[in-house]
Motif scaffolding. Structure first.
Motif, PDB file in Angstrom:
ATOM      1  N   TRP A   1      -7.256  20.805 -28.601  1.00 15.08           N
ATOM      2  CA  TRP A   1      -7.804  20.708 -27.248  1.00 15.08           C
ATOM      3  C   TRP A   1      -8.650  19.460 -27.033  1.00 15.08           C
ATOM      4  N   LYS A   2      -9.503  19.131 -27.968  1.00 18.62           N
ATOM      5  CA  LYS A   2     -10.396  17.989 -27.778  1.00 18.62           C
ATOM      6  C   LYS A   2      -9.601  16.693 -27.603  1.00 18.62           C
ATOM      7  N   GLY A   3      -8.634  16.466 -28.471  1.00 22.00           N
ATOM      8  CA  GLY A   3      -7.811  15.260 -28.363  1.00 22.00           C
ATOM      9  C   GLY A   3      -6.970  15.255 -27.099  1.00 22.00           C
ATOM     10  N   ASP A   4      -6.390  16.417 -26.789  1.00 17.88           N
ATOM     11  CA  ASP A   4      -5.562  16.518 -25.582  1.00 17.88           C
ATOM     12  C   ASP A   4      -6.390  16.280 -24.321  1.00 17.88           C
ATOM     13  N   SER A   5      -7.570  16.885 -24.277  1.00 20.32           N
ATOM     14  CA  SER A   5      -8.393  16.726 -23.074  1.00 20.32           C
ATOM     15  C   SER A   5      -8.887  15.286 -22.933  1.00 20.32           C
ATOM     16  N   THR A   6      -9.127  14.624 -24.052  1.00 17.05           N
ATOM     17  CA  THR A   6      -9.527  13.211 -24.006  1.00 17.05           C
ATOM     18  C   THR A   6      -8.396  12.361 -23.428  1.00 17.05           C
ATOM     19  N   LYS A   7      -7.166  12.630 -23.854  1.00 17.63           N
ATOM     20  CA  LYS A   7      -6.013  11.893 -23.316  1.00 17.63           C
ATOM     21  C   LYS A   7      -5.854  12.136 -21.816  1.00 17.63           C
ATOM     22  N   LEU A   8      -6.050  13.384 -21.406  1.00 16.36           N
ATOM     23  CA  LEU A   8      -5.951  13.704 -19.981  1.00 16.36           C
ATOM     24  C   LEU A   8      -7.027  12.968 -19.180  1.00 16.36           C
ATOM     25  N   GLN A   9      -8.225  12.904 -19.729  1.00 20.58           N
ATOM     26  CA  GLN A   9      -9.307  12.186 -19.050  1.00 20.58           C
ATOM     27  C   GLN A   9      -8.979  10.702 -18.922  1.00 20.58           C
ATOM     28  N   GLU A  10      -8.403  10.128 -19.969  1.00 20.06           N
ATOM     29  CA  GLU A  10      -8.028   8.708 -19.924  1.00 20.06           C
ATOM     30  C   GLU A  10      -6.946   8.461 -18.872  1.00 20.06           C
ATOM     31  N   LEU A  11      -5.961   9.348 -18.824  1.00 21.48           N
ATOM     32  CA  LEU A  11      -4.905   9.215 -17.819  1.00 21.48           C
ATOM     33  C   LEU A  11      -5.479   9.311 -16.406  1.00 21.48           C
ATOM     34  N   LEU A  12      -6.377  10.257 -16.221  1.00 26.05           N
ATOM     35  CA  LEU A  12      -6.998  10.429 -14.908  1.00 26.05           C
ATOM     36  C   LEU A  12      -7.842   9.214 -14.536  1.00 26.05           C
ATOM     37  N   HIS A  13      -8.524   8.670 -15.510  1.00 32.27           N
ATOM     38  CA  HIS A  13      -9.323   7.459 -15.274  1.00 32.27           C
ATOM     39  C   HIS A  13      -8.411   6.306 -14.840  1.00 32.27           C
TER      40      HIS A  13
ATOM     41  N   TRP B   1       0.826  -1.209   0.000  1.00 29.54           N
ATOM     42  CA  TRP B   1       0.000   0.000   0.000  1.00 29.54           C
ATOM     43  C   TRP B   1       0.862   1.261   0.000  1.00 29.54           C
ATOM     44  N   VAL B   2       2.055   1.194   0.583  1.00 33.71           N
ATOM     45  CA  VAL B   2       2.957   2.347   0.566  1.00 33.71           C
ATOM     46  C   VAL B   2       3.495   2.559  -0.843  1.00 33.71           C
ATOM     47  N   GLU B   3       3.896   1.467  -1.483  1.00 36.76           N
ATOM     48  CA  GLU B   3       4.400   1.559  -2.857  1.00 36.76           C
ATOM     49  C   GLU B   3       3.307   2.062  -3.801  1.00 36.76           C
ATOM     50  N   LEU B   4       2.087   1.585  -3.607  1.00 42.41           N
ATOM     51  CA  LEU B   4       0.968   2.030  -4.437  1.00 42.41           C
ATOM     52  C   LEU B   4       0.717   3.523  -4.240  1.00 42.41           C
ATOM     53  N   ASN B   5       0.809   3.976  -3.001  1.00 46.33           N
ATOM     54  CA  ASN B   5       0.637   5.400  -2.709  1.00 46.33           C
ATOM     55  C   ASN B   5       1.685   6.225  -3.445  1.00 46.33           C
ATOM     56  N   LYS B   6       2.935   5.769  -3.424  1.00 50.80           N
ATOM     57  CA  LYS B   6       4.009   6.475  -4.139  1.00 50.80           C
ATOM     58  C   LYS B   6       3.713   6.525  -5.633  1.00 50.80           C
ATOM     59  N   GLU B   7       3.284   5.390  -6.172  1.00 51.55           N
ATOM     60  CA  GLU B   7       2.990   5.320  -7.602  1.00 51.55           C
ATOM     61  C   GLU B   7       1.857   6.278  -7.979  1.00 51.55           C
ATOM     62  N   ILE B   8       0.812   6.301  -7.179  1.00 52.30           N
ATOM     63  CA  ILE B   8      -0.323   7.184  -7.461  1.00 52.30           C
ATOM     64  C   ILE B   8       0.105   8.645  -7.394  1.00 52.30           C
ATOM     65  N   ARG B   9       0.877   9.000  -6.382  1.00 51.70           N
ATOM     66  CA  ARG B   9       1.344  10.388  -6.264  1.00 51.70           C
ATOM     67  C   ARG B   9       2.220  10.786  -7.454  1.00 51.70           C
ATOM     68  N   LEU B  10       3.055   9.863  -7.911  1.00 53.10           N
ATOM     69  CA  LEU B  10       3.892  10.132  -9.078  1.00 53.10           C
ATOM     70  C   LEU B  10       3.025  10.330 -10.321  1.00 53.10           C
ATOM     71  N   LYS B  11       2.031   9.464 -10.504  1.00 48.13           N
ATOM     72  CA  LYS B  11       1.132   9.578 -11.661  1.00 48.13           C
ATOM     73  C   LYS B  11       0.347  10.893 -11.622  1.00 48.13           C
ATOM     74  N   ILE B  12      -0.071  11.302 -10.438  1.00 49.38           N
ATOM     75  CA  ILE B  12      -0.792  12.573 -10.309  1.00 49.38           C
ATOM     76  C   ILE B  12       0.119  13.734 -10.696  1.00 49.38           C
ATOM     77  N   ALA B  13       1.361  13.687 -10.241  1.00 47.46           N
ATOM     78  CA  ALA B  13       2.315  14.752 -10.591  1.00 47.46           C
ATOM     79  C   ALA B  13       2.537  14.790 -12.105  1.00 47.46           C
ATOM     80  N   GLU B  14       2.658  13.619 -12.724  1.00 46.11           N
ATOM     81  CA  GLU B  14       2.833  13.557 -14.179  1.00 46.11           C
ATOM     82  C   GLU B  14       1.598  14.100 -14.892  1.00 46.11           C
ATOM     83  N   TRP B  15       0.415  13.765 -14.375  1.00 48.07           N
ATOM     84  CA  TRP B  15      -0.827  14.240 -14.980  1.00 48.07           C
ATOM     85  C   TRP B  15      -0.920  15.761 -14.898  1.00 48.07           C
ATOM     86  N   ARG B  16      -0.559  16.305 -13.755  1.00 53.59           N
ATOM     87  CA  ARG B  16      -0.598  17.766 -13.598  1.00 53.59           C
ATOM     88  C   ARG B  16       0.377  18.448 -14.547  1.00 53.59           C
TER      89      ARG B  16
END
Length: 110
Positions: A93-105, A60-75
């Motif tokens: 914009w439409k294509g970019d925002s779709t990719k961002l939504q997929e990453l967030l999902h 769960w600690v490793e998963l937390n690190k991974e999620i925080r890293l992914k959030i930083a990359e998404w931002r």
């Protein structure tokens, strides 16, 4: 409600402190032993200590690190996309925002 209960508990703690009820507790002035958690299962506590000494962490600690890293990359990606939108307009914009939504999902599925 939960907030009311918390307020009641805090008031009682403050009143007890003002009355000096915490002055003569055993161990006062001595450092806390943080090497073990008295509330944790002893087997888990031992396991976590062994993992930690060998440079590993619980899943769960490793998963937390991974999620925080992914959030930083998404931002970072969001800032890049938004900056591009400001300079290039809505062309991508439409294509970019779709990719961002997929990453967030994907992040939220973790």
């Amino acid at each position: 409600s939960e907030t009311d209960l918390i307020n009641i508990v805090e008031r009682r703690i403050w009143c007890s402190m003002e009355e000096g009820q915490f002055e003569n507790l055993p161990g006062k002035g001595k450092p806390l032993d943080l090497n073990s958690n008295p509330h944790a299962d002893p087997a888990e506590d031992t396991l976590y200590r062994v993992l930690s000494k060998n440079g590993f962490a619980p899943e769960w600690v490793e998963l937390n690190k991974e999620i925080r890293l992914k959030i930083a990359e998404w931002r970072k990606a969001l800032r890049k996309v938004w900056s591009r939108r400001l300079t290039d307009g809505d062309m991508n914009w439409k294509g970019d925002s779709t990719k961002l939504q997929e990453l967030l999902h994907d992040i939220n599925k973790k």
